[in-house]
Design a protein around this motif. Structure first.
Motif, PDB file in Angstrom:
ATOM      1  N   ARG A   1       0.842  -1.132  -0.371  1.00 14.76           N
ATOM      2  CA  ARG A   1      -0.421   0.056  -0.041  1.00 14.76           C
ATOM      3  C   ARG A   1       0.731   1.648   0.328  1.00 14.76           C
ATOM      4  O   ARG A   1       0.537   2.085  -0.353  1.00 14.76           O
ATOM      5  CB  ARG A   1      -0.546   0.066   0.961  1.00 14.76           C
ATOM      6  N   PHE A   2       1.560   0.626   0.756  1.00 15.59           N
ATOM      7  CA  PHE A   2       2.770   2.777   0.444  1.00 15.59           C
ATOM      8  C   PHE A   2       3.634   2.427  -0.483  1.00 15.59           C
ATOM      9  O   PHE A   2       3.626   3.829  -1.043  1.00 15.59           O
ATOM     10  CB  PHE A   2       4.229   1.682   1.944  1.00 15.59           C
ATOM     11  N   ALA A   3       3.588   1.564  -1.153  1.00 17.46           N
ATOM     12  CA  ALA A   3       4.690   1.940  -2.445  1.00 17.46           C
ATOM     13  C   ALA A   3       3.652   2.189  -3.716  1.00 17.46           C
ATOM     14  O   ALA A   3       3.907   3.240  -4.330  1.00 17.46           O
ATOM     15  CB  ALA A   3       4.925   0.501  -3.180  1.00 17.46           C
ATOM     16  N   ILE A   4       2.244   1.839  -3.315  1.00 14.72           N
ATOM     17  CA  ILE A   4       1.264   2.083  -4.523  1.00 14.72           C
ATOM     18  C   ILE A   4       1.015   3.420  -4.581  1.00 14.72           C
ATOM     19  O   ILE A   4       0.657   4.024  -5.078  1.00 14.72           O
ATOM     20  CB  ILE A   4      -0.219   1.070  -4.317  1.00 14.72           C
ATOM     21  N   ASP A   5       0.910   4.081  -3.157  1.00 17.81           N
ATOM     22  CA  ASP A   5       0.674   5.140  -2.427  1.00 17.81           C
ATOM     23  C   ASP A   5       1.414   5.894  -3.007  1.00 17.81           C
ATOM     24  O   ASP A   5       0.912   7.042  -4.305  1.00 17.81           O
ATOM     25  CB  ASP A   5       0.262   5.941  -1.051  1.00 17.81           C
TER      26      ASP A   5
ATOM     27  N   ARG B   1      10.675   7.906  -5.971  1.00 22.87           N
ATOM     28  CA  ARG B   1      10.997   7.541  -4.318  1.00 22.87           C
ATOM     29  C   ARG B   1      10.327   6.069  -4.170  1.00 22.87           C
ATOM     30  O   ARG B   1      10.801   4.973  -3.651  1.00 22.87           O
ATOM     31  CB  ARG B   1       9.921   8.704  -3.705  1.00 22.87           C
ATOM     32  N   PHE B   2       8.795   6.278  -5.885  1.00 21.50           N
ATOM     33  CA  PHE B   2       7.884   4.606  -5.307  1.00 21.50           C
ATOM     34  C   PHE B   2       8.929   3.299  -5.592  1.00 21.50           C
ATOM     35  O   PHE B   2       8.314   2.386  -4.971  1.00 21.50           O
ATOM     36  CB  PHE B   2       7.508   4.504  -5.844  1.00 21.50           C
ATOM     37  N   VAL B   3      10.170   3.745  -6.320  1.00 18.10           N
ATOM     38  CA  VAL B   3      10.816   2.410  -6.919  1.00 18.10           C
ATOM     39  C   VAL B   3      11.594   1.910  -5.300  1.00 18.10           C
ATOM     40  O   VAL B   3      11.395   0.512  -5.009  1.00 18.10           O
ATOM     41  CB  VAL B   3      12.274   2.742  -8.018  1.00 18.10           C
ATOM     42  N   ILE B   4      12.614   2.255  -4.122  1.00 15.00           N
ATOM     43  CA  ILE B   4      12.861   2.244  -3.289  1.00 15.00           C
ATOM     44  C   ILE B   4      11.890   1.710  -2.619  1.00 15.00           C
ATOM     45  O   ILE B   4      11.987   0.878  -1.733  1.00 15.00           O
ATOM     46  CB  ILE B   4      13.377   3.401  -2.575  1.00 15.00           C
ATOM     47  N   LYS B   5      10.442   2.222  -2.665  1.00 16.81           N
ATOM     48  CA  LYS B   5       9.581   1.653  -1.454  1.00 16.81           C
ATOM     49  C   LYS B   5       8.634  -0.267  -2.463  1.00 16.81           C
ATOM     50  O   LYS B   5       8.454  -0.729  -1.640  1.00 16.81           O
ATOM     51  CB  LYS B   5       8.298   2.498  -1.545  1.00 16.81           C
ATOM     52  N   PHE B   6       9.267  -0.187  -3.555  1.00 12.70           N
ATOM     53  CA  PHE B   6       9.025  -1.582  -3.987  1.00 12.70           C
ATOM     54  C   PHE B   6       9.561  -2.195  -3.540  1.00 12.70           C
ATOM     55  O   PHE B   6       9.365  -3.200  -3.330  1.00 12.70           O
ATOM     56  CB  PHE B   6       8.784  -1.006  -5.406  1.00 12.70           C
ATOM     57  N   ILE B   7      11.034  -2.367  -3.249  1.00 17.13           N
ATOM     58  CA  ILE B   7      12.461  -2.823  -3.441  1.00 17.13           C
ATOM     59  C   ILE B   7      11.843  -3.215  -1.939  1.00 17.13           C
ATOM     60  O   ILE B   7      12.054  -4.276  -1.409  1.00 17.13           O
ATOM     61  CB  ILE B   7      13.262  -1.702  -3.548  1.00 17.13           C
ATOM     62  N   LEU B   8      11.433  -2.108  -1.079  1.00 16.31           N
ATOM     63  CA  LEU B   8      10.975  -2.527   0.500  1.00 16.31           C
ATOM     64  C   LEU B   8       9.982  -3.624   0.362  1.00 16.31           C
ATOM     65  O   LEU B   8       9.829  -4.630   1.039  1.00 16.31           O
ATOM     66  CB  LEU B   8      10.472  -1.271   0.971  1.00 16.31           C
ATOM     67  N   PHE B   9       9.445  -3.059  -0.440  1.00 14.45           N
ATOM     68  CA  PHE B   9       7.220  -4.931  -0.016  1.00 14.45           C
ATOM     69  C   PHE B   9       8.219  -6.488  -1.490  1.00 14.45           C
ATOM     70  O   PHE B   9       7.893  -6.809  -0.667  1.00 14.45           O
ATOM     71  CB  PHE B   9       6.691  -4.183  -1.524  1.00 14.45           C
ATOM     72  N   PHE B  10       9.340  -6.177  -2.451  1.00 15.01           N
ATOM     73  CA  PHE B  10       9.690  -6.802  -2.554  1.00 15.01           C
ATOM     74  C   PHE B  10      11.010  -7.731  -1.622  1.00 15.01           C
ATOM     75  O   PHE B  10      10.621  -9.178  -1.675  1.00 15.01           O
ATOM     76  CB  PHE B  10      10.534  -6.295  -3.537  1.00 15.01           C
ATOM     77  N   SER B  11      11.122  -7.359  -0.929  1.00 15.33           N
ATOM     78  CA  SER B  11      12.221  -7.689  -0.188  1.00 15.33           C
ATOM     79  C   SER B  11      11.784  -8.747   0.814  1.00 15.33           C
ATOM     80  O   SER B  11      12.203  -9.459   1.598  1.00 15.33           O
ATOM     81  CB  SER B  11      13.324  -6.294   0.308  1.00 15.33           C
TER      82      SER B  11
ATOM     83  N   PHE C   1       1.313   6.159  -7.131  1.00 12.94           N
ATOM     84  CA  PHE C   1      -0.090   6.889  -7.269  1.00 12.94           C
ATOM     85  C   PHE C   1       0.158   8.671  -7.638  1.00 12.94           C
ATOM     86  O   PHE C   1      -0.141   9.467  -8.193  1.00 12.94           O
ATOM     87  CB  PHE C   1      -1.570   7.419  -6.957  1.00 12.94           C
ATOM     88  N   ILE C   2       0.757   9.198  -6.582  1.00 11.00           N
ATOM     89  CA  ILE C   2       1.207  10.695  -6.335  1.00 11.00           C
ATOM     90  C   ILE C   2       2.577  10.761  -7.281  1.00 11.00           C
ATOM     91  O   ILE C   2       3.184  11.867  -7.072  1.00 11.00           O
ATOM     92  CB  ILE C   2       1.363  10.962  -5.009  1.00 11.00           C
ATOM     93  N   MET C   3       3.345   9.463  -7.919  1.00 16.84           N
ATOM     94  CA  MET C   3       4.716   9.864  -7.562  1.00 16.84           C
ATOM     95  C   MET C   3       5.641  11.063  -7.286  1.00 16.84           C
ATOM     96  O   MET C   3       6.483  11.886  -8.142  1.00 16.84           O
ATOM     97  CB  MET C   3       4.763  10.728  -9.481  1.00 16.84           C
ATOM     98  N   GLU C   4       5.748  10.461  -6.032  1.00 11.60           N
ATOM     99  CA  GLU C   4       6.628  10.768  -5.013  1.00 11.60           C
ATOM    100  C   GLU C   4       8.295  10.899  -5.985  1.00 11.60           C
ATOM    101  O   GLU C   4       8.885  10.113  -6.021  1.00 11.60           O
ATOM    102  CB  GLU C   4       6.196   9.925  -3.755  1.00 11.60           C
ATOM    103  N   GLY C   5       8.294  12.038  -5.232  1.00 13.45           N
ATOM    104  CA  GLY C   5       9.789  12.372  -5.084  1.00 13.45           C
ATOM    105  C   GLY C   5      10.507  13.000  -3.858  1.00 13.45           C
ATOM    106  O   GLY C   5       9.866  12.365  -2.872  1.00 13.45           O
ATOM    107  N   SER C   6      11.611  12.528  -4.213  1.00 14.89           N
ATOM    108  CA  SER C   6      12.730  13.644  -2.967  1.00 14.89           C
ATOM    109  C   SER C   6      11.967  14.716  -2.513  1.00 14.89           C
ATOM    110  O   SER C   6      11.503  15.383  -3.740  1.00 14.89           O
ATOM    111  CB  SER C   6      14.187  13.726  -3.298  1.00 14.89           C
TER     112      SER C   6
END
Length: 166
Positions: A112-116, A133-143, A119-124
């Motif tokens: 949910r954290f990564a999807i959110d 920034r969502f890329v690192i959040k998806f890595i968190l999910f993947f790990s 959706f907002i195309m979060e950056g630094s």
């Protein structure tokens, strides 16, 4: 069937773990470039963001591999003195009662954290920082999903050990 599943999970986790080790070299190169640029008074914000992204990915993606190799931190008061079957029982109970439930909870929330973030195309938050920034959040999910998979492999191995007669 379970042996095949164990083999595929272990091989997949090992490949990700070995590949993530290369992130250490990339991190060293990025840090050296940043140090040189700072000494020339021309540091860039996105380079600092990149450092912590690579650092996070390195340790997150290596977590399941560390679990597979039994190299994680453990307080062994009694475990080292146990025989194989007793260790398998401890592992089985720990996986069922702690590891799997926490992985499921964390996967739900980090997804949910990564999807959110996507959706907002979060950056630094820093000017000129890294976008996406969502890329690192998806890595968190993947790990966490990798740890979940590795725990399934460990669970199957524990059951197999418990079922053996020796």
């Amino acid at each position: 069937m379970t042996d095949v599943l164990i083999k595929y999970i272990d091989r997949f986790v090992e490949r990700i773990g070995n590949s993530s080790g290369w992130l250490a070299l990339i991190l060293i190169i990025v840090v050296c470039i940043d140090v040189v640029l700072r000494s020339l008074d021309s540091s860039v914000t996105w380079l600092s963001d990149l450092q912590w992204h690579i650092f996070a990915a390195l340790f997150l993606l290596g977590g399941a591999y560390t679990l597979q190799k039994d190299s994680h931190v453990r307080v062994d008061l009694f475990y080292n003195k146990f025989n194989r079957k007793d260790k398998a029982w401890v592992n089985l109970m720990g996986i069922l009662c702690l590891l799997l439930p926490w992985c499921i909870i964390l996967m739900v929330y980090t997804f949910r954290f990564a999807i959110d973030s996507l959706f907002i195309m979060e950056g630094s938050p820093d000017p000129n920082g890294l976008p996406f920034r969502f890329v690192i959040k998806f890595i968190l999910f993947f790990s966490i999903a990798l740890v979940f998979l590795q725990s399934i492999s460990m669970l199957l191995k524990s059951i197999k050990t418990i079922k053996t007669n020796n």
